[in-house]
Design a protein around this motif. Structure first.
Motif, PDB file in Angstrom:
ATOM      1  N   VAL A 282     -13.919 -14.006 -16.235  1.00  0.00           N
ATOM      2  CA  VAL A 282     -13.505 -13.030 -17.248  1.00  0.00           C
ATOM      3  C   VAL A 282     -12.382 -13.602 -18.111  1.00  0.00           C
ATOM      4  O   VAL A 282     -12.454 -13.570 -19.344  1.00  0.00           O
ATOM      5  N   SER A 283     -11.347 -14.147 -17.494  1.00  0.00           N
ATOM      6  CA  SER A 283     -10.215 -14.661 -18.278  1.00  0.00           C
ATOM      7  C   SER A 283     -10.602 -15.874 -19.110  1.00  0.00           C
ATOM      8  O   SER A 283     -10.150 -16.008 -20.252  1.00  0.00           O
ATOM      9  N   ASP A 284     -11.469 -16.748 -18.590  1.00  0.00           N
ATOM     10  CA  ASP A 284     -11.908 -17.915 -19.356  1.00  0.00           C
ATOM     11  C   ASP A 284     -12.760 -17.509 -20.554  1.00  0.00           C
ATOM     12  O   ASP A 284     -12.650 -18.102 -21.627  1.00  0.00           O
ATOM     13  N   LEU A 285     -13.610 -16.486 -20.385  1.00  0.00           N
ATOM     14  CA  LEU A 285     -14.417 -16.012 -21.513  1.00  0.00           C
ATOM     15  C   LEU A 285     -13.532 -15.366 -22.582  1.00  0.00           C
ATOM     16  O   LEU A 285     -13.735 -15.570 -23.780  1.00  0.00           O
ATOM     17  N   LYS A 286     -12.528 -14.600 -22.143  1.00  0.00           N
ATOM     18  CA  LYS A 286     -11.602 -13.990 -23.103  1.00  0.00           C
ATOM     19  C   LYS A 286     -10.803 -15.055 -23.845  1.00  0.00           C
ATOM     20  O   LYS A 286     -10.475 -14.890 -25.022  1.00  0.00           O
ATOM     21  N   ALA A 287     -10.484 -16.157 -23.176  1.00  0.00           N
ATOM     22  CA  ALA A 287      -9.682 -17.219 -23.784  1.00  0.00           C
ATOM     23  C   ALA A 287     -10.488 -18.108 -24.719  1.00  0.00           C
ATOM     24  O   ALA A 287      -9.912 -18.807 -25.556  1.00  0.00           O
TER      25      ALA A 287
ATOM     26  N   LEU B 187     -20.472  -7.670 -14.907  1.00  0.00           N
ATOM     27  CA  LEU B 187     -19.498  -7.771 -15.983  1.00  0.00           C
ATOM     28  C   LEU B 187     -20.073  -7.101 -17.221  1.00  0.00           C
ATOM     29  O   LEU B 187     -21.251  -7.279 -17.531  1.00  0.00           O
ATOM     30  N   THR B 188     -19.256  -6.347 -17.912  1.00  0.00           N
ATOM     31  CA  THR B 188     -19.671  -5.728 -19.166  1.00  0.00           C
ATOM     32  C   THR B 188     -18.849  -6.329 -20.283  1.00  0.00           C
ATOM     33  O   THR B 188     -17.617  -6.293 -20.245  1.00  0.00           O
ATOM     34  N   CYS B 189     -19.552  -6.904 -21.266  1.00  0.00           N
ATOM     35  CA  CYS B 189     -18.900  -7.529 -22.426  1.00  0.00           C
ATOM     36  C   CYS B 189     -19.183  -6.641 -23.632  1.00  0.00           C
ATOM     37  O   CYS B 189     -20.264  -6.695 -24.220  1.00  0.00           O
TER      38      CYS B 189
ATOM     39  N   PHE C 218     -16.495 -17.330 -27.970  1.00  0.00           N
ATOM     40  CA  PHE C 218     -17.084 -16.224 -27.218  1.00  0.00           C
ATOM     41  C   PHE C 218     -16.365 -14.913 -27.541  1.00  0.00           C
ATOM     42  O   PHE C 218     -16.982 -13.886 -27.799  1.00  0.00           O
ATOM     43  N   SER C 219     -15.043 -14.965 -27.551  1.00  0.00           N
ATOM     44  CA  SER C 219     -14.275 -13.738 -27.768  1.00  0.00           C
ATOM     45  C   SER C 219     -14.344 -13.244 -29.208  1.00  0.00           C
ATOM     46  O   SER C 219     -13.966 -12.102 -29.480  1.00  0.00           O
ATOM     47  N   SER C 220     -14.851 -14.057 -30.128  1.00  0.00           N
ATOM     48  CA  SER C 220     -14.958 -13.613 -31.527  1.00  0.00           C
ATOM     49  C   SER C 220     -15.979 -12.485 -31.689  1.00  0.00           C
ATOM     50  O   SER C 220     -15.899 -11.715 -32.636  1.00  0.00           O
ATOM     51  N   VAL C 221     -16.929 -12.360 -30.756  1.00  0.00           N
ATOM     52  CA  VAL C 221     -17.933 -11.291 -30.843  1.00  0.00           C
ATOM     53  C   VAL C 221     -17.762 -10.245 -29.740  1.00  0.00           C
ATOM     54  O   VAL C 221     -18.502  -9.277 -29.675  1.00  0.00           O
ATOM     55  N   ILE C 222     -16.768 -10.453 -28.882  1.00  0.00           N
ATOM     56  CA  ILE C 222     -16.547  -9.551 -27.753  1.00  0.00           C
ATOM     57  C   ILE C 222     -15.240  -8.787 -27.969  1.00  0.00           C
ATOM     58  O   ILE C 222     -14.189  -9.380 -28.197  1.00  0.00           O
ATOM     59  N   LYS C 223     -15.318  -7.473 -27.878  1.00  0.00           N
ATOM     60  CA  LYS C 223     -14.132  -6.620 -27.972  1.00  0.00           C
ATOM     61  C   LYS C 223     -13.345  -6.641 -26.678  1.00  0.00           C
ATOM     62  O   LYS C 223     -12.127  -6.706 -26.682  1.00  0.00           O
ATOM     63  N   ASP C 224     -14.066  -6.564 -25.574  1.00  0.00           N
ATOM     64  CA  ASP C 224     -13.432  -6.501 -24.257  1.00  0.00           C
ATOM     65  C   ASP C 224     -14.441  -6.909 -23.193  1.00  0.00           C
ATOM     66  O   ASP C 224     -15.644  -6.760 -23.385  1.00  0.00           O
TER      67      ASP C 224
ATOM     68  N   ARG D 247     -22.677 -19.638 -27.205  1.00  0.00           N
ATOM     69  CA  ARG D 247     -21.911 -18.708 -26.370  1.00  0.00           C
ATOM     70  C   ARG D 247     -22.451 -18.670 -24.936  1.00  0.00           C
ATOM     71  O   ARG D 247     -21.693 -18.589 -23.975  1.00  0.00           O
ATOM     72  N   LEU D 248     -23.765 -18.714 -24.798  1.00  0.00           N
ATOM     73  CA  LEU D 248     -24.352 -18.740 -23.457  1.00  0.00           C
ATOM     74  C   LEU D 248     -24.032 -20.063 -22.754  1.00  0.00           C
ATOM     75  O   LEU D 248     -23.853 -20.097 -21.533  1.00  0.00           O
ATOM     76  N   ASN D 249     -23.923 -21.127 -23.523  1.00  0.00           N
ATOM     77  CA  ASN D 249     -23.504 -22.408 -22.948  1.00  0.00           C
ATOM     78  C   ASN D 249     -22.060 -22.314 -22.455  1.00  0.00           C
ATOM     79  O   ASN D 249     -21.721 -22.854 -21.394  1.00  0.00           O
ATOM     80  N   THR D 250     -21.217 -21.609 -23.205  1.00  0.00           N
ATOM     81  CA  THR D 250     -19.836 -21.377 -22.767  1.00  0.00           C
ATOM     82  C   THR D 250     -19.827 -20.626 -21.445  1.00  0.00           C
ATOM     83  O   THR D 250     -19.063 -20.958 -20.538  1.00  0.00           O
ATOM     84  N   LEU D 251     -20.690 -19.619 -21.332  1.00  0.00           N
ATOM     85  CA  LEU D 251     -20.802 -18.858 -20.088  1.00  0.00           C
ATOM     86  C   LEU D 251     -21.135 -19.793 -18.932  1.00  0.00           C
ATOM     87  O   LEU D 251     -20.541 -19.714 -17.860  1.00  0.00           O
TER      88      LEU D 251
END
Length: 97
Positions: free
Chosen positions: A51-56, A87-89, A60-66, A5-9
């Motif tokens: 923000v939009s790329d992380l949500k997509a 940013l708050t995840c 990453f989004s499997s552990v993030i609500k918002d 996930r940090l690599n995705t970031l």
């Protein structure tokens, strides 16, 4: 899994943007602080794109609500204009600290 996930970031971070602090807060979740070089407004688009790329991203989004842009402000460092952001995840479940 967090290494992935940090690599995705890292992968979704555009040129001219860098992170200054990553922290895990019991109430907020993953808090990401960073800066972007001022580019006449394009830096704001870059932060929004992160923000939009992380949500997509499904992993990453499997552990993030918002994900929210908590704060964003312009600062002048000598001759360079920067935009500092937070940013708050919010995590899907509370982290164990």
């Amino acid at each position: 899994m967090w290494a992935k996930r940090l690599n995705t970031l890292s992968d979704v971070t555009p040129e001219g943007v860098w992170f200054t602090e990553l922290s895990l807060d019991e109430d907020k979740g993953l808090v990401i602080q960073g800066s972007a070089i001022g580019q006449g407004g394009a830096e704001m688009v870059s932060v929004g794109r992160i923000v939009s790329d992380l949500k997509a991203n499904a992993d990453f989004s499997s552990v993030i609500k918002d994900i929210q842009i908590e704060s964003i402000k312009r600062v002048q460092e000598k001759e360079v204009e920067l935009v500092q952001f937070t940013l708050t995840c919010f995590l899907a479940k509370k982290p164990s600290l």
